[in-house]
Design an enzyme around this catalytic site. Structure first.
Site, mmCIF file in Angstrom:
data_model
loop_
_atom_site.group_PDB
_atom_site.id
_atom_site.type_symbol
_atom_site.label_atom_id
_atom_site.label_comp_id
_atom_site.label_asym_id
_atom_site.label_seq_id
_atom_site.Cartn_x
_atom_site.Cartn_y
_atom_site.Cartn_z
ATOM 1 N N SER A 15 10.764 -4.441 -3.996
ATOM 2 C CA SER A 15 11.449 -3.783 -5.110
ATOM 3 C C SER A 15 11.250 -2.280 -5.146
ATOM 4 O O SER A 15 11.959 -1.571 -5.852
ATOM 5 C CB SER A 15 10.950 -4.386 -6.437
ATOM 6 O OG SER A 15 9.552 -4.216 -6.554
ATOM 7 N N ASP A 64 4.024 -14.100 -7.445
ATOM 8 C CA ASP A 64 2.808 -13.315 -7.232
ATOM 9 C C ASP A 64 2.247 -13.751 -5.874
ATOM 10 O O ASP A 64 1.829 -14.910 -5.718
ATOM 11 C CB ASP A 64 1.823 -13.629 -8.365
ATOM 12 C CG ASP A 64 0.483 -12.947 -8.180
ATOM 13 O OD1 ASP A 64 0.244 -12.342 -7.112
ATOM 14 O OD2 ASP A 64 -0.338 -13.034 -9.122
ATOM 15 N N VAL A 65 2.240 -12.845 -4.899
ATOM 16 C CA VAL A 65 1.829 -13.261 -3.542
ATOM 17 C C VAL A 65 0.369 -13.713 -3.479
ATOM 18 O O VAL A 65 -0.022 -14.391 -2.533
ATOM 19 C CB VAL A 65 2.089 -12.168 -2.475
ATOM 20 C CG1 VAL A 65 3.557 -11.887 -2.297
ATOM 21 C CG2 VAL A 65 1.298 -10.894 -2.766
ATOM 22 N N ASN A 91 4.644 -7.100 2.829
ATOM 23 C CA ASN A 91 4.542 -5.690 2.440
ATOM 24 C C ASN A 91 3.852 -5.492 1.089
ATOM 25 O O ASN A 91 3.284 -4.433 0.840
ATOM 26 C CB ASN A 91 5.966 -5.104 2.406
ATOM 27 C CG ASN A 91 6.030 -3.800 1.649
ATOM 28 O OD1 ASN A 91 5.665 -2.752 2.181
ATOM 29 N ND2 ASN A 91 6.467 -3.840 0.396
ATOM 30 N N TYR A 156 -9.650 -1.488 -0.367
ATOM 31 C CA TYR A 156 -8.364 -1.395 0.336
ATOM 32 C C TYR A 156 -8.591 -1.388 1.863
ATOM 33 O O TYR A 156 -7.879 -2.073 2.602
ATOM 34 C CB TYR A 156 -7.662 -0.112 -0.117
ATOM 35 C CG TYR A 156 -6.250 0.081 0.359
ATOM 36 C CD1 TYR A 156 -5.194 -0.653 -0.185
ATOM 37 C CD2 TYR A 156 -5.952 1.042 1.333
ATOM 38 C CE1 TYR A 156 -3.886 -0.441 0.231
ATOM 39 C CE2 TYR A 156 -4.647 1.253 1.756
ATOM 40 C CZ TYR A 156 -3.621 0.513 1.199
ATOM 41 O OH TYR A 156 -2.325 0.723 1.616
ATOM 42 N N ALA A 158 -11.096 -2.673 3.454
ATOM 43 C CA ALA A 158 -11.537 -4.021 3.856
ATOM 44 C C ALA A 158 -10.332 -4.963 3.930
ATOM 45 O O ALA A 158 -10.187 -5.741 4.885
ATOM 46 C CB ALA A 158 -12.563 -4.560 2.861
ATOM 47 N N ALA A 159 -9.451 -4.874 2.934
ATOM 48 C CA ALA A 159 -8.273 -5.765 2.919
ATOM 49 C C ALA A 159 -7.367 -5.468 4.102
ATOM 50 O O ALA A 159 -6.925 -6.383 4.813
ATOM 51 C CB ALA A 159 -7.507 -5.590 1.606
ATOM 52 N N LYS A 160 -7.089 -4.187 4.338
ATOM 53 C CA LYS A 160 -6.149 -3.835 5.411
ATOM 54 C C LYS A 160 -6.770 -4.062 6.792
ATOM 55 O O LYS A 160 -6.065 -4.445 7.740
ATOM 56 C CB LYS A 160 -5.684 -2.384 5.257
ATOM 57 C CG LYS A 160 -4.853 -2.145 4.001
ATOM 58 C CD LYS A 160 -3.562 -2.966 3.990
ATOM 59 C CE LYS A 160 -2.619 -2.564 2.878
ATOM 60 N NZ LYS A 160 -1.393 -3.359 2.837
HETATM 61 P P1 NAP Z 1 4.593 0.535 -4.133
HETATM 62 O O1 NAP Z 1 5.674 1.545 -4.135
HETATM 63 O O2 NAP Z 1 3.564 0.583 -5.211
HETATM 64 O O3 NAP Z 1 5.252 -0.925 -4.091
HETATM 65 C C1 NAP Z 1 4.417 -2.033 -4.048
HETATM 66 C C2 NAP Z 1 5.265 -3.279 -4.059
HETATM 67 O O4 NAP Z 1 4.393 -4.419 -4.005
HETATM 68 C C3 NAP Z 1 6.109 -3.424 -5.310
HETATM 69 O O5 NAP Z 1 7.376 -3.913 -4.976
HETATM 70 C C4 NAP Z 1 5.336 -4.454 -6.134
HETATM 71 O O6 NAP Z 1 6.204 -5.236 -6.959
HETATM 72 C C5 NAP Z 1 4.768 -5.316 -5.043
HETATM 73 N N1 NAP Z 1 3.631 -6.097 -5.494
HETATM 74 C C6 NAP Z 1 2.455 -5.663 -5.983
HETATM 75 N N2 NAP Z 1 1.679 -6.697 -6.326
HETATM 76 C C7 NAP Z 1 2.389 -7.826 -6.045
HETATM 77 C C8 NAP Z 1 2.122 -9.202 -6.172
HETATM 78 N N3 NAP Z 1 0.973 -9.660 -6.668
HETATM 79 N N4 NAP Z 1 3.081 -10.077 -5.760
HETATM 80 C C9 NAP Z 1 4.258 -9.651 -5.260
HETATM 81 N N5 NAP Z 1 4.558 -8.334 -5.134
HETATM 82 C C10 NAP Z 1 3.629 -7.453 -5.520
HETATM 83 O O7 NAP Z 1 3.778 0.557 -2.755
HETATM 84 P P2 NAP Z 1 4.146 1.128 -1.305
HETATM 85 O O8 NAP Z 1 3.504 2.455 -1.168
HETATM 86 O O9 NAP Z 1 5.582 0.983 -1.043
HETATM 87 O O10 NAP Z 1 3.293 0.121 -0.403
HETATM 88 C C11 NAP Z 1 3.875 -0.973 0.262
HETATM 89 C C12 NAP Z 1 2.881 -1.503 1.288
HETATM 90 O O11 NAP Z 1 2.582 -0.463 2.233
HETATM 91 C C13 NAP Z 1 1.550 -1.917 0.688
HETATM 92 O O12 NAP Z 1 1.040 -3.042 1.377
HETATM 93 C C14 NAP Z 1 0.663 -0.707 0.948
HETATM 94 O O13 NAP Z 1 -0.695 -1.053 0.984
HETATM 95 C C15 NAP Z 1 1.177 -0.277 2.303
HETATM 96 N N6 NAP Z 1 0.896 1.098 2.658
HETATM 97 C C16 NAP Z 1 1.317 2.109 1.844
HETATM 98 C C17 NAP Z 1 1.039 3.431 2.213
HETATM 99 C C18 NAP Z 1 1.467 4.600 1.374
HETATM 100 O O14 NAP Z 1 0.979 5.707 1.632
HETATM 101 N N7 NAP Z 1 2.358 4.432 0.430
HETATM 102 C C19 NAP Z 1 0.334 3.693 3.386
HETATM 103 C C20 NAP Z 1 -0.058 2.625 4.189
HETATM 104 C C21 NAP Z 1 0.232 1.336 3.812
HETATM 105 P P3 NAP Z 1 5.868 -5.422 -8.528
HETATM 106 O O15 NAP Z 1 5.909 -4.045 -9.111
HETATM 107 O O16 NAP Z 1 6.955 -6.316 -9.009
HETATM 108 O O17 NAP Z 1 4.497 -6.045 -8.622
#
Ligand code: NAP
Length: 249
Positions: A15, A64-65, A91, A156, A158-160
């Site tokens: 989303s 909720d994943v 993701n 974070y 640890a999870a990743k």
């Molecule tokens: P974001 O804009 O905050 O979006 C996170 C998404 O995850 C939202 O759609 C949210 O939907 C969903 N989400 C969160 N908790 C959830 C749950 N329990 N069940 C289902 N959906 C859930 O984050 P982003 O920056 O795009 O990050 C996306 C991925 O890339 C993540 O895994 C993050 O760790 C990884 N990542 C991000 C970065 C960065 O710099 N942005 C860097 C490296 C890796 P809801 O709002 O509906 O919960």
């Protein structure tokens, strides 16, 4: 139940941010896209409406994943509607940064539950149908933090890091069934997660990046789209031919 003729792609957390860009990339490719979200229905619905005018099918799935039963229900629902799942992009993720001394148990558990257990839950739930299909692609969004470890991100990182190890193990386990499992480890990407960081932390990150800019969600989406494409693979026929050639030598 009708078997979709298009590829069926599930993007968790589709989303917002990176997930939204990934959903758009698959939709532009003509794939059927299922956008999973947890709380942000309005954003997910907006993405759906933006993507629908294209020649593609887009639907929403709330789950909720971190909850295996909800994930199982979501996967069953998709299989019921489309007959298969070809690609899953794990993701969905959150951050709850803080120094370990100040990190609550809840912040530890939530980050592990969503970022690591979520990947386990979705991969496990789709693996049965992918094994029966003898076909599937699982792509996990990890992070640079899971490779280098970052101060203030013990949970974070640890999870990743766990996601990366999980990906390696699962790729070996599922390869015999023609299922590819890969992880992408982005650096800092301009999304809400990064907006939530304070200016000092953002500047520290920027200073450590040679290009002096953050990545864009579309740049991650391109890599994911490539990994899900035939260009990132080798056909079984070609593989067997290569094996036979190497036996001749
Ligand atoms: P974001 O804009 O905050 O979006 C996170 C998404 O995850 C939202 O759609 C949210 O939907 C969903 N989400 C969160 N908790 C959830 C749950 N329990 N069940 C289902 N959906 C859930 O984050 P982003 O920056 O795009 O990050 C996306 C991925 O890339 C993540 O895994 C993050 O760790 C990884 N990542 C991000 C970065 C960065 O710099 N942005 C860097 C490296 C890796 P809801 O709002 O509906 O919960």
């Amino acid at each position: 139940m009708k078997m979709s003729t298009q590829r069926v792609v599930l993007v968790t957390g589709g989303s917002k941010g990176i997930g939204k860009a990934i959903s758009a990339a698959f939709a532009a490719n003509g794939d059927t896209v299922i956008i999973n979200y947890h709380t942000s229905f309005d954003e997910a619905n907006k993405v759906k409406l933006e993507l629908l005018p294209g020649n593609t099918s887009v639907s929403l799935e709330r789950a909720d994943v971190s909850d295996y039963l909800q994930v199982k229900r979501m996967v069953a629902d998709i299989l019921e509607k489309y007959g298969k799942i070809d690609v899953v992009v794990n993701n969905a993720g959150i951050v709850r940064d803080g120094f370990l001394m100040l990190m609550s148990e809840r912040d530890w558990n939530d980050v592990i539950a969503i970022n690591l257990n979520g990947v386990f839950n979705c991969s496990k739930a789709v693996s049965e149908s992918m094994i029966s299909q003898r076909n599937g692609i699982i792509i996990n969004i990890a992070s640079l933090s899971g490779i280098t470890g970052l101060s203030g991100q013990a949970n974070y990182s640890a999870a990743k890091g766990g996601v990366i190890a999980f990906t390696k193990a699962l790729s070996k386990e599922l390869a015999p069934f023609n299922i590819r499992v890969n992880a992408v480890a982005p650096g800092v990407i301009e999304t809400e997660i990064v907006d939530s960081l304070n200016e000092r932390v953002k500047n520290n990150f920027l200073n450590a990046i040679p290009m002096k800019r953050f990545g864009k969600p579309d740049e991650v989406a391109s890599v994911v789209k490539f990994l899900a494409s035939p260009d990132a693979s080798i056909s079984r026929e070609k593989l067997f031919a290569l094996r036979e050639d190497s036996i001749d030598v």
